[in-house]
Structure formats: C-alpha cells, structure tokens
Scaffold this motif. Sequence first.
Motif, short mmCIF file in Angstrom:
data_model
loop_
_atom_site.label_atom_id
_atom_site.label_comp_id
_atom_site.label_asym_id
_atom_site.label_seq_id
_atom_site.Cartn_x
_atom_site.Cartn_y
_atom_site.Cartn_z
N TYR A 1 -3.67 -7.00 -7.39
CA TYR A 1 -3.60 -5.58 -7.68
C TYR A 1 -3.22 -5.29 -9.12
O TYR A 1 -3.52 -4.22 -9.63
N ALA B 1 0.83 -1.20 0.00
CA ALA B 1 0.00 0.00 0.00
C ALA B 1 0.87 1.25 0.00
O ALA B 1 0.57 2.24 -0.69
N TYR C 1 -9.16 0.08 -0.79
CA TYR C 1 -8.64 1.07 -1.72
C TYR C 1 -9.39 1.10 -3.05
O TYR C 1 -8.83 1.34 -4.10
N TYR D 1 -0.87 4.74 -1.47
CA TYR D 1 -2.16 4.81 -0.80
C TYR D 1 -2.00 5.44 0.59
O TYR D 1 -0.94 5.41 1.18
N CYS E 1 -8.05 -5.66 2.01
CA CYS E 1 -7.14 -4.58 1.60
C CYS E 1 -7.55 -4.04 0.24
O CYS E 1 -7.57 -2.83 0.02
#
Length: 198
Positions: free
Chosen positions: A183, A49, A120, A54, A116
């Motif tokens: 991701y 992150a 985001y 982030y 997670c």
Amino acid sequence: RLDGVDTEGRNSWYAKAQEWATANSVSDGENPTGEVTREQLVTMLYRYAQYKGYDVSIGEDTNILSYVDVDQVSDWAMEAFQWACGTGVIEGDENSALTPKASTTRAQAAAMLMRCYRRYGGAYDAADPSAAMTDWNSVADWAQADVAAVLELGVMNGTSETTFGALGTYTREQAVVTLLRLYANGPVSRSNRNLPAM
C-alpha cells in the motif's frame, strides 16, 4: 519507507514496521516470528482498510453462514471475515470451508494482499515470471496472477532467486511488512500520490 514510516535501523528488519502497525492497531505486535493464521491475516487487512478510511461496510448479500466451519472463526475476527468474504478478499475451499485457524501459505497471502489491493482501486497486471521460477508448478492456477504481481512489485520476495515457496507458511512479521509495502509503494499508493478518494 513504508507508508511514511522509515524502516531503516532498529534491531530487526521488521521492527519499525511492527511499531507502526501496533501504534495504528493493525497488529497487536505479539509473536512476530510465529506463523500467521488465515483469520489473523484477514483481520490485519480489515484493520488496515479501516485505518486508511476505506469503506469496510458489509454488503447485504454477504452470507458467511454458508461456510461449513464458520463456527470456528474467533469472535474477534468475525466482522473482518464478513468483510473479507463480502469483498472477495478470502474465499472458501472446495469444501466450502474457510479454515480460519489454518496457517496462511505464501500463495494465499499473495492472493489476499492483491485482492484487497484491487478492491480499493489498485488494478495491476504483472509479467509472467514462470520462466525464472523453478517451482512455479507449485503455484496454484488461482494464485498465479497474484504471486506474479507481488513479486514484480517487490511486495514479496522469493525464498531464493529461483523459487517462490508457494506452499511455505507466512509469518506475522512478514504479514506486517508486506502489507505496508504494497500500500505504500504499489502503483496506487501514498508515495505515488494517487490514492483513490473513498
């Protein structure tokens, strides 16, 4: 490709992902085939992150001291745990324990990855895979939606075509590869060019 890294070649299926993670301080690259502990996975998620830019600030209402075994969290993992507890990436068990040194199960890994991810901007609802999984009854209720999501997204595979192996342990090599798969190739991803501004 995982987050812009070509994963083909090398001597193992995880080598290039491990190189990427080490180069960007997501993982130290040590003992790749060893079991990943809960504090190690939390720290990998936290570092990723950070790498993505982030917001990993710790909320004022985050009270990690309320967990009965907070003294067992390693110094190097404390900040990551504060972030993870504050964002809901990790939760304590029925005894208000974090069990940071315990091995991460596959179901726990799926839950942490998807929590997670959703934190985001990556909302995702998957189809129910229970009919195809003969061991679905071993997936706890709190993990079922997350396990369904990682299977449908191709982030995690089953231990066979008909089993997920929810209670099996998760390794450091798997942690690096699945984190990047999610991701890089999830609905909100670099490859889809729709990463939210943070």
